[in-house]
Design an enzyme around this catalytic site. Sequence first.
Site, PDB file in Angstrom:
ATOM      1  CG  ASP A  13      -2.190   4.104   7.562  1.00 46.25           C
ATOM      2  OD1 ASP A  13      -1.230   4.849   7.776  1.00 46.25           O
ATOM      3  OD2 ASP A  13      -3.040   4.307   6.669  1.00 46.25           O
ATOM      4  CE  LYS A  16       4.560   2.112   8.410  1.00 44.38           C
ATOM      5  NZ  LYS A  16       3.131   1.949   8.094  1.00 44.38           N
ATOM      6  N   GLY A  40       2.222   8.890   7.860  1.00 41.96           N
ATOM      7  CA  GLY A  40       1.694   9.488   9.093  1.00 41.96           C
ATOM      8  C   GLY A  40       1.835   8.444  10.178  1.00 41.96           C
ATOM      9  CG  HIS A  41       5.015   6.618  10.837  1.00 39.86           C
ATOM     10  ND1 HIS A  41       6.310   6.274  10.555  1.00 39.86           N
ATOM     11  CD2 HIS A  41       4.295   6.233   9.743  1.00 39.86           C
ATOM     12  CE1 HIS A  41       6.369   5.705   9.356  1.00 39.86           C
ATOM     13  NE2 HIS A  41       5.159   5.677   8.846  1.00 39.86           N
ATOM     14  CD  GLN A 225       4.928   5.378   2.326  1.00 37.90           C
ATOM     15  OE1 GLN A 225       6.078   5.221   2.019  1.00 37.90           O
ATOM     16  NE2 GLN A 225       4.506   6.457   2.935  1.00 37.90           N
TER      17      GLN A 225
HETATM   18  P1  GDP Z   1       1.577   3.785  10.968  1.00 36.37           P
HETATM   19  O1  GDP Z   1       1.466   4.640   9.754  1.00 36.37           O
HETATM   20  O2  GDP Z   1       1.880   2.365  10.625  1.00 36.37           O
HETATM   21  O3  GDP Z   1       2.523   4.340  12.002  1.00 36.37           O
HETATM   22  O4  GDP Z   1       0.123   3.770  11.636  1.00 36.37           O
HETATM   23  P2  GDP Z   1      -0.846   5.044  11.875  1.00 36.37           P
HETATM   24  O5  GDP Z   1      -0.314   5.862  12.980  1.00 36.37           O
HETATM   25  O6  GDP Z   1      -1.135   5.727  10.587  1.00 36.37           O
HETATM   26  O7  GDP Z   1      -2.194   4.306  12.258  1.00 36.37           O
HETATM   27  C1  GDP Z   1      -2.260   3.441  13.357  1.00 36.37           C
HETATM   28  C2  GDP Z   1      -3.355   3.983  14.299  1.00 36.37           C
HETATM   29  O8  GDP Z   1      -3.689   2.986  15.246  1.00 36.37           O
HETATM   30  C3  GDP Z   1      -2.888   5.169  15.129  1.00 36.37           C
HETATM   31  O9  GDP Z   1      -3.999   5.986  15.397  1.00 36.37           O
HETATM   32  C4  GDP Z   1      -2.374   4.526  16.414  1.00 36.37           C
HETATM   33  O10 GDP Z   1      -2.454   5.413  17.550  1.00 36.37           O
HETATM   34  C5  GDP Z   1      -3.350   3.401  16.563  1.00 36.37           C
HETATM   35  N1  GDP Z   1      -2.834   2.180  17.219  1.00 36.37           N
HETATM   36  C6  GDP Z   1      -1.598   1.616  17.149  1.00 36.37           C
HETATM   37  N2  GDP Z   1      -1.575   0.437  17.796  1.00 36.37           N
HETATM   38  C7  GDP Z   1      -2.824   0.257  18.278  1.00 36.37           C
HETATM   39  C8  GDP Z   1      -3.463  -0.808  19.005  1.00 36.37           C
HETATM   40  O11 GDP Z   1      -2.880  -1.833  19.314  1.00 36.37           O
HETATM   41  N3  GDP Z   1      -4.801  -0.653  19.290  1.00 36.37           N
HETATM   42  C9  GDP Z   1      -5.503   0.457  18.920  1.00 36.37           C
HETATM   43  N4  GDP Z   1      -6.785   0.515  19.245  1.00 36.37           N
HETATM   44  N5  GDP Z   1      -4.933   1.463  18.251  1.00 36.37           N
HETATM   45  C10 GDP Z   1      -3.624   1.343  17.910  1.00 36.37           C
HETATM   46  P1  IMO Z   2       2.173   5.195   6.478  1.00 38.20           P
HETATM   47  O1  IMO Z   2       3.687   5.301   6.566  1.00 38.20           O
HETATM   48  C1  IMO Z   2      -1.284   4.252   4.023  1.00 38.20           C
HETATM   49  C2  IMO Z   2      -0.992   5.314  -0.227  1.00 38.20           C
HETATM   50  C3  IMO Z   2      -1.919   6.407  -0.723  1.00 38.20           C
HETATM   51  C4  IMO Z   2      -2.121   5.950  -2.155  1.00 38.20           C
HETATM   52  C5  IMO Z   2      -0.756   5.375  -2.533  1.00 38.20           C
HETATM   53  C6  IMO Z   2       0.126   6.352  -3.315  1.00 38.20           C
HETATM   54  O2  IMO Z   2       1.464   6.106   7.379  1.00 38.20           O
HETATM   55  O3  IMO Z   2       1.784   3.758   6.616  1.00 38.20           O
HETATM   56  P2  IMO Z   2       1.499   8.504  -2.633  1.00 38.20           P
HETATM   57  O4  IMO Z   2       1.055   9.817  -2.049  1.00 38.20           O
HETATM   58  O5  IMO Z   2       2.484   7.771  -1.787  1.00 38.20           O
HETATM   59  O6  IMO Z   2       1.958   8.624  -4.042  1.00 38.20           O
HETATM   60  O7  IMO Z   2       0.157   7.614  -2.683  1.00 38.20           O
HETATM   61  O8  IMO Z   2      -0.123   5.051  -1.306  1.00 38.20           O
HETATM   62  N1  IMO Z   2      -0.151   5.703   0.940  1.00 38.20           N
HETATM   63  C7  IMO Z   2      -0.382   5.274   2.185  1.00 38.20           C
HETATM   64  N2  IMO Z   2      -1.372   4.519   2.692  1.00 38.20           N
HETATM   65  N3  IMO Z   2      -0.275   4.672   4.806  1.00 38.20           N
HETATM   66  C8  IMO Z   2       0.749   5.395   4.304  1.00 38.20           C
HETATM   67  O9  IMO Z   2       1.845   5.706   5.000  1.00 38.20           O
HETATM   68  C9  IMO Z   2       0.696   5.776   2.943  1.00 38.20           C
HETATM   69  N4  IMO Z   2       1.501   6.504   2.131  1.00 38.20           N
HETATM   70  C10 IMO Z   2       0.975   6.438   0.918  1.00 38.20           C
HETATM   71  O10 IMO Z   2      -3.129   6.444   0.008  1.00 38.20           O
HETATM   72  O11 IMO Z   2      -3.043   4.877  -2.184  1.00 38.20           O
HETATM   73 MG    MG Z   3       0.085   5.949   8.873  1.00 39.72          MG
END
Ligand code: GDP
Ligand code: IMO
Ligand code: MG
Length: 448
Positions: A13, A16, A40-41, A225
Site C-alpha cells: 500500500d 504502487k 488493491g492498487h 504487496q
Molecule cells: P498500492 O497497493 O501500493 O497501490 O497502494 P493503495 O492504493 O492500496 O494505497 C495507497 C493510497 O494512497 C490510495 O488511496 C492512493 O489513492 C493514495 N495515494 C497515493 N499516492 C498518494 C499521495 O502522494 N498522497 C496522498 N494523500 N494519497 C496518495
Molecule cells: P497491495 O498490493 C498490504 C497482507 C495481509 C496479511 C498478509 C498475508 O495492495 O500493496 P494474504 O491474503 O496475502 O495471504 O495475507 O499480507 N497483504 C497486504 N497488505 N497490501 C497488500 O497488497 C497486501 N496483500 C496482502 O494483510 O497481513
Molecule cells: Mg494496496
Amino acid sequence: MANIVVVGAQWGDEGKGKIVDLLTESASVVARFQGGHNAGHTVVINNRKFVLHLIPSGILHKGKKCIIGNGVVIDPGALIEEIRGLKRKKIPVGKNLFISDNAHVIMPYHVALDNKSEQSAKKSKKIGTTGRGIGPAYMDKMSRSGIRMADLLDSRIFREKLKANLAYVNYILEKRYKAKRISLEKVYDEYMKHAAFLAPFITDTVALVNGYIEKGKNVLFEGAQGTLLDIDHGTYPFVTSSSSSAGGVCTGLGVAPTRIDGVLGVVKAYTTRVGGGPFVTELKDKLGKHLRLKGGEYGATTGRPRRCGWLDAVGLKHAIRINGMTGIALTKLDVLDDLEKIKVCLSYKYDDPYKSCSCSKKGKSCRFKEIPHNNRILEGCRPVYKTLEGWGRSTRGAKKMRDLPKQARAYIDYIEDLLNVKVSLISTGEKRSEVISLRDPFSGRKRK
Ligand code: GDP
Ligand code: IMO
Ligand code: MG
C-alpha cells in the site's frame, strides 16, 4: 529501451498503483508477476477512483498491453468481476489483456481453508490474511497439485484434478474444521463457465512478454504487496505467500535477470501495515490515528484500518538491497504536512531479558541495523529515532522541488543520504497530476 520493476519497499500500500499508472505513459507493456486479488492498487484520474486487484494498473491507458504472469494466482470469478467492473466504467478490456496459461487458479476450497485456518489460529498467531485463498493456492502450486489456467481449458484434466484435490480437502474441512464439504459438480459447473469467459485471454505469456522485450518495447513490471511481505525476505510468517520483491519478476514472468534495467522502489513517507506481525515504528497513539485519517489508511481490498507508524530505515535499507533499487518514488509526503516533528527510525534497540543475545553487549541494549530473524527479539525491539523538523504547510500539488518548503526538501535530502539511493519521483496527492518528477526511471536521466 528499458524494462523497469516497480516494487513496494515496505508492507504494501505504498502507492504502487499511482506510480505504475504514471509510468505507463512511457511503457508499451505492463505485467504483474506475483500475488493475486489480495492486492488493491488505487489510481485516481480526474476525480474518478479505480481500484485494481489482478489487472495491471496500466489498463487505464489506451493501447497498452497488460499481462498477468504465471507467478500470479487467479480467482477466475474475481477476475471476471474486475473485467466487468472496468467495462462498466467504459475502460476497454479485450485484446489488451493477456493471462498466462501457467498461472495457478484459486479454487473455492483455497478460500475456505484460508479462512478456517485464520479463524482457528490463536490471536497472536493470526496472520490477518485478506481471506482470498492466496496462501492455500500457493501451497498447492508448490506441492504440485495445483490447477493452472491451462488445466481449466481442458475439461477432462480439470475434472480429474478437481476430484483428486476435493477428496483431500473435504476430508480436512470435515474432520479438522467440522465444516461443510465442497460439491464437485457445483465447482465444476461454475469454473467451466469461468473458463469459457476467460479462454480468449489465456495464452503463453512467456513468449509474449519476451517478444515485446526483443522488439525493444519498454516493459513495466508491477509488483504487488511489498518487500517486507515477501515469502523469503519479509517478516516471516507474517507475510504473503509469493516473491513480492524484484526477484519475483524472473520466475513470475519468465523474464531473465539480464533483461531488467532498473528497479523503482515505492516508499511511503511513513509506514503502514495491515494484518498481524511485528511493526517496530508503529504509533498506537493520537499521531498514528492522525496518519490513518489524513492518509486515508484503510485497506483498498478489505477496508481494514491500516496500522501506521514512522519511516523505518532498517526495513528500507533491507528492501533497497534485496531489490537492487536504482531509484525510489516517495509517496504521500503531503500526509506529513501538519506535523511539527518527523521521525525516522535508524536502528532497533533491544534489552534481552534472557541475556541470550550473542552480541558484545550481552543482551543489554543491543542495537540492530538489520531486521532480526528471531521473532521473539523482533517483537521486543524498540525504535531509535532521528527527529527532523516538520514544515507545517501544504505540499499538495507541488510541481518542482523549489515549490516545497525547505524542511520538506531537507527531509527528502536526509532520506536520500541515509538510504544512498536517488529519489526519482515525489508524490504529494492521490491524483495523477500531483507529482514532482526528478528523474526518468526508464532512462535514469534527470528531468529539467
Ligand atoms: P498500492 O497497493 O501500493 O497501490 O497502494 P493503495 O492504493 O492500496 O494505497 C495507497 C493510497 O494512497 C490510495 O488511496 C492512493 O489513492 C493514495 N495515494 C497515493 N499516492 C498518494 C499521495 O502522494 N498522497 C496522498 N494523500 N494519497 C496518495
Ligand atoms: P497491495 O498490493 C498490504 C497482507 C495481509 C496479511 C498478509 C498475508 O495492495 O500493496 P494474504 O491474503 O496475502 O495471504 O495475507 O499480507 N497483504 C497486504 N497488505 N497490501 C497488500 O497488497 C497486501 N496483500 C496482502 O494483510 O497481513
Ligand atoms: Mg494496496
